[in-house]
Design a protein around this motif. Structure first.
Motif, PDB file in Angstrom:
ATOM      1  N   GLY A  54      -3.489  25.711   4.768  1.00  0.00           N
ATOM      2  CA  GLY A  54      -2.789  26.039   3.520  1.00  0.00           C
ATOM      3  C   GLY A  54      -2.269  24.829   2.751  1.00  0.00           C
ATOM      4  O   GLY A  54      -1.536  24.987   1.762  1.00  0.00           O
ATOM      5  N   ALA A  55      -2.665  23.618   3.178  1.00  0.00           N
ATOM      6  CA  ALA A  55      -2.173  22.421   2.473  1.00  0.00           C
ATOM      7  C   ALA A  55      -2.920  22.230   1.146  1.00  0.00           C
ATOM      8  O   ALA A  55      -4.115  22.497   1.064  1.00  0.00           O
ATOM      9  N   TYR A  56      -2.189  21.794   0.119  1.00  0.00           N
ATOM     10  CA  TYR A  56      -2.800  21.397  -1.147  1.00  0.00           C
ATOM     11  C   TYR A  56      -2.993  19.887  -1.119  1.00  0.00           C
ATOM     12  O   TYR A  56      -2.083  19.155  -0.713  1.00  0.00           O
ATOM     13  N   VAL A  57      -4.146  19.421  -1.606  1.00  0.00           N
ATOM     14  CA  VAL A  57      -4.348  17.975  -1.704  1.00  0.00           C
ATOM     15  C   VAL A  57      -3.778  17.513  -3.044  1.00  0.00           C
ATOM     16  O   VAL A  57      -4.160  18.027  -4.099  1.00  0.00           O
ATOM     17  N   VAL A  58      -2.863  16.567  -2.982  1.00  0.00           N
ATOM     18  CA  VAL A  58      -2.236  16.042  -4.201  1.00  0.00           C
ATOM     19  C   VAL A  58      -3.050  14.876  -4.766  1.00  0.00           C
ATOM     20  O   VAL A  58      -3.280  14.762  -5.960  1.00  0.00           O
ATOM     21  N   VAL A 112       0.845  -1.206   0.000  1.00  0.00           N
ATOM     22  CA  VAL A 112       0.000   0.000   0.000  1.00  0.00           C
ATOM     23  C   VAL A 112       0.881   1.257   0.000  1.00  0.00           C
ATOM     24  O   VAL A 112       0.663   2.194  -0.784  1.00  0.00           O
ATOM     25  N   CYS A 113       1.884   1.268   0.871  1.00  0.00           N
ATOM     26  CA  CYS A 113       2.773   2.452   0.930  1.00  0.00           C
ATOM     27  C   CYS A 113       3.428   2.693  -0.430  1.00  0.00           C
ATOM     28  O   CYS A 113       3.530   3.841  -0.878  1.00  0.00           O
ATOM     29  N   ARG A 114       3.861   1.621  -1.081  1.00  0.00           N
ATOM     30  CA  ARG A 114       4.479   1.781  -2.408  1.00  0.00           C
ATOM     31  C   ARG A 114       3.485   2.398  -3.394  1.00  0.00           C
ATOM     32  O   ARG A 114       3.813   3.333  -4.135  1.00  0.00           O
ATOM     33  N   ALA A 115       2.268   1.855  -3.391  1.00  0.00           N
ATOM     34  CA  ALA A 115       1.256   2.350  -4.333  1.00  0.00           C
ATOM     35  C   ALA A 115       0.979   3.837  -4.082  1.00  0.00           C
ATOM     36  O   ALA A 115       0.847   4.626  -5.025  1.00  0.00           O
ATOM     37  N   VAL A 116       0.914   4.217  -2.819  1.00  0.00           N
ATOM     38  CA  VAL A 116       0.598   5.616  -2.491  1.00  0.00           C
ATOM     39  C   VAL A 116       1.786   6.525  -2.829  1.00  0.00           C
ATOM     40  O   VAL A 116       1.629   7.572  -3.477  1.00  0.00           O
ATOM     41  N   LEU A 117       2.979   6.123  -2.412  1.00  0.00           N
ATOM     42  CA  LEU A 117       4.154   6.989  -2.633  1.00  0.00           C
ATOM     43  C   LEU A 117       4.447   7.145  -4.124  1.00  0.00           C
ATOM     44  O   LEU A 117       4.940   8.199  -4.557  1.00  0.00           O
ATOM     45  N   ASP A 118       4.123   6.129  -4.921  1.00  0.00           N
ATOM     46  CA  ASP A 118       4.307   6.250  -6.376  1.00  0.00           C
ATOM     47  C   ASP A 118       3.482   7.406  -6.941  1.00  0.00           C
ATOM     48  O   ASP A 118       3.813   7.963  -7.981  1.00  0.00           O
ATOM     49  N   LYS A 119       2.401   7.770  -6.255  1.00  0.00           N
ATOM     50  CA  LYS A 119       1.548   8.873  -6.743  1.00  0.00           C
ATOM     51  C   LYS A 119       2.258  10.227  -6.623  1.00  0.00           C
ATOM     52  O   LYS A 119       1.867  11.200  -7.255  1.00  0.00           O
ATOM     53  N   ILE A 120       3.280  10.311  -5.772  1.00  0.00           N
ATOM     54  CA  ILE A 120       4.002  11.589  -5.636  1.00  0.00           C
ATOM     55  C   ILE A 120       4.865  11.831  -6.864  1.00  0.00           C
ATOM     56  O   ILE A 120       5.117  12.976  -7.250  1.00  0.00           O
ATOM     57  N   GLY A 121       5.282  10.757  -7.502  1.00  0.00           N
ATOM     58  CA  GLY A 121       6.058  10.900  -8.740  1.00  0.00           C
ATOM     59  C   GLY A 121       7.492  11.291  -8.464  1.00  0.00           C
ATOM     60  O   GLY A 121       8.013  11.114  -7.359  1.00  0.00           O
ATOM     61  N   MET A 156      -4.333   9.938   1.808  1.00  0.00           N
ATOM     62  CA  MET A 156      -4.311  11.321   1.320  1.00  0.00           C
ATOM     63  C   MET A 156      -2.885  11.821   1.295  1.00  0.00           C
ATOM     64  O   MET A 156      -2.119  11.589   2.241  1.00  0.00           O
ATOM     65  N   ILE A 157      -2.562  12.498   0.215  1.00  0.00           N
ATOM     66  CA  ILE A 157      -1.245  13.133   0.095  1.00  0.00           C
ATOM     67  C   ILE A 157      -1.475  14.642   0.064  1.00  0.00           C
ATOM     68  O   ILE A 157      -2.293  15.133  -0.737  1.00  0.00           O
ATOM     69  N   PHE A 158      -0.764  15.357   0.922  1.00  0.00           N
ATOM     70  CA  PHE A 158      -0.849  16.820   0.974  1.00  0.00           C
ATOM     71  C   PHE A 158       0.517  17.402   0.634  1.00  0.00           C
ATOM     72  O   PHE A 158       1.549  16.786   0.919  1.00  0.00           O
ATOM     73  N   PRO A 162      -5.930  11.405  -3.109  1.00  0.00           N
ATOM     74  CA  PRO A 162      -6.609  11.011  -4.342  1.00  0.00           C
ATOM     75  C   PRO A 162      -7.491  12.111  -4.918  1.00  0.00           C
ATOM     76  O   PRO A 162      -7.823  12.059  -6.093  1.00  0.00           O
ATOM     77  N   CYS A 163      -7.871  13.107  -4.076  1.00  0.00           N
ATOM     78  CA  CYS A 163      -8.773  14.156  -4.572  1.00  0.00           C
ATOM     79  C   CYS A 163      -8.074  14.926  -5.685  1.00  0.00           C
ATOM     80  O   CYS A 163      -6.887  15.263  -5.566  1.00  0.00           O
ATOM     81  N   THR A 164      -8.821  15.242  -6.733  1.00  0.00           N
ATOM     82  CA  THR A 164      -8.269  16.049  -7.822  1.00  0.00           C
ATOM     83  C   THR A 164      -8.788  17.477  -7.698  1.00  0.00           C
ATOM     84  O   THR A 164      -8.719  18.258  -8.640  1.00  0.00           O
ATOM     85  N   HIS A 165      -9.334  17.804  -6.526  1.00  0.00           N
ATOM     86  CA  HIS A 165      -9.989  19.103  -6.308  1.00  0.00           C
ATOM     87  C   HIS A 165      -9.932  19.447  -4.826  1.00  0.00           C
ATOM     88  O   HIS A 165      -9.529  18.596  -4.006  1.00  0.00           O
ATOM     89  N   HIS A 166     -10.351  20.658  -4.495  1.00  0.00           N
ATOM     90  CA  HIS A 166     -10.383  21.071  -3.088  1.00  0.00           C
ATOM     91  C   HIS A 166     -11.812  21.264  -2.581  1.00  0.00           C
ATOM     92  O   HIS A 166     -12.033  21.896  -1.544  1.00  0.00           O
ATOM     93  N   GLN A 167     -12.799  20.734  -3.332  1.00  0.00           N
ATOM     94  CA  GLN A 167     -14.196  20.815  -2.862  1.00  0.00           C
ATOM     95  C   GLN A 167     -14.387  19.806  -1.725  1.00  0.00           C
ATOM     96  O   GLN A 167     -13.536  18.934  -1.505  1.00  0.00           O
ATOM     97  N   ALA A 168     -15.579  19.890  -1.078  1.00  0.00           N
ATOM     98  CA  ALA A 168     -15.892  18.869  -0.067  1.00  0.00           C
ATOM     99  C   ALA A 168     -15.997  17.511  -0.751  1.00  0.00           C
ATOM    100  O   ALA A 168     -16.355  17.430  -1.935  1.00  0.00           O
TER     101      ALA A 168
END
Ligand SMILES: C[S@@+](CC[C@H](N)C(=O)[O-])C[C@H]1O[C@@H](n2cnc3c(N)ncnc32)[C@H](O)[C@@H]1O
Length: 310
Positions: A194-198, A61-70, A245-247, A200-206
């Motif tokens: 002030g964190a940006y969501v990287v 799981v950690c590998r799959a998530v960290l791969d999303k950071i690129g 979640m990645i911020f 899984p959300c592709t937006h900052h809406q609820a």
């Protein structure tokens, strides 16, 4: 996905002297602990059972998530609730420039195991309910730890973790409604800071998911022989459900949509559920849509998608 061979060999050596019946019993107790209010790993055998039967899954799981950071230059890491060092191991495999690893946990036996598996680390024994980092780290990780704390302690830890974050903060929890809820609750608080969501959300809406729906994904885990023995399992693989979640401190490019369920491959078309800033919708891509059909055939649950519907 499986643990790197060098690590799997070290784990096999750690388990060598362990009675297999004791390990199976401890593995069952561990599952019980997580299904009841007695959270966590308690006895010496349960620690070994965690390493044999849970660590391969949390690593995948950690590998799959960290791969999303690129591709990012990540040189330092803080792993909070590090246990046997699972998330740090995954980060080392993803970020090759990583050379300063600081792990924190209150568990002495996990610390000893982590030092066997990852020799060049700092591992502090500390209680996370009052832990404050003096330094900032490129990457801060909390993997499968928030659900072991009460709501107030989990929120406080996440805020402290954010203060310690130079670039990315990664939170990972079981892919259950409870795991998702913990993350959804801290998401708004982090955005207020002030964190940006990287992802899984592709937006900052609820979060648009309602009712019985919750945001989660699935990692494929190959089971080694000791993993199968510890779980008394016949199958050579399992699927581990997770929420994450990645911020980030900086705004990053994100896809328009995230695929939030397993895509349905049909004859001549693919159907998938997407989440984006206008909410959740179902999209169908047919063979006639030559610009995207071959991509849709390959798409997986959790991937990004950059096409608007025609
Ligand atoms: C399920 S394990 C996760 C280990 C590892 N991060 C992983 O992903 O495999 C949870 C860890 O959180 C640690 N933990 C829970 N509450 C803690 C606290 N208050 N202070 C320090 N560590 C804590 C436990 O000791 C345990 O090692």
């Amino acid at each position: 996905m499986q643990l790197p061979k060098t690590i799997a060999d070290k784990i096999a050596a750690l388990l060598d002297a362990t009675n297999i019946d004791q390990l199976r019993t401890a593995s069952k107790q561990l599952t019980e602990n997580y299904h009841t209010s007695h959270r966590g790993v308690r006895t010496p055998d349960q620690h070994l059972a965690y390493v044999a039967a849970r660590m391969p899954a949390t690593y995948a799981v950690c590998r799959a998530v960290l791969d999303k950071i690129g591709h990012q230059e990540i040189k330092s890491l803080l792993d909070l609730g590090a246990g046997p060092g699972t998330a740090s191991l995954a980060a080392k495999d993803v970020f090759l420039q990583l050379d300063k690893l600081t792990l924190v946990d209150k568990d002495q036996q996990f610390r000893s195991i982590a030092l066997e598996l990852l020799p060049s680390i700092q591992y502090a024994l500390d209680d996370l309910t009052h832990f404050v980092s003096e330094a900032r780290h490129d990457l801060v990780l909390c993997s499968y730890v928030l659900n072991e704390l009460n709501d107030a302690a989990a929120t406080k830890l996440v805020m402290n973790a954010w203060q310690a974050t130079q670039q990315f903060l990664v939170l990972i929890e079981p892919g259950t409604p409870a795991g998702y809820t913990v993350l959804k609750n801290v998401r708004q608080q982090l955005m207020d800071e002030g964190a940006y969501v990287v992802a899984p959300c592709t937006h900052h809406q609820a979060c648009p998911l309602t009712g019985n729906d919750w945001c989660h994904f699935s990692a494929h885990v190959d089971r080694s022989s000791y993993h199968r023995l510890a779980k008394d399992a016949a199958l050579s693989y399992e699927h581990e459900k997770y929420s994450y979640m990645i911020f980030s401190r900086q705004a990053v490019d994100r896809p328009l949509y995230r695929v939030i369920k397993r895509p349905m491959q049909r004859s001549g078309h693919v159907i998938f559920d997407l989440c984006g800033d206008s909410g959740v919708h179902r999209s169908t891509v047919s063979k006639k849509q030559k610009d995207r059909y071959s991509l849709a055939r390959k798409i997986s649950w959790g991937d990004g998608w950059d096409f608007e519907d025609d």
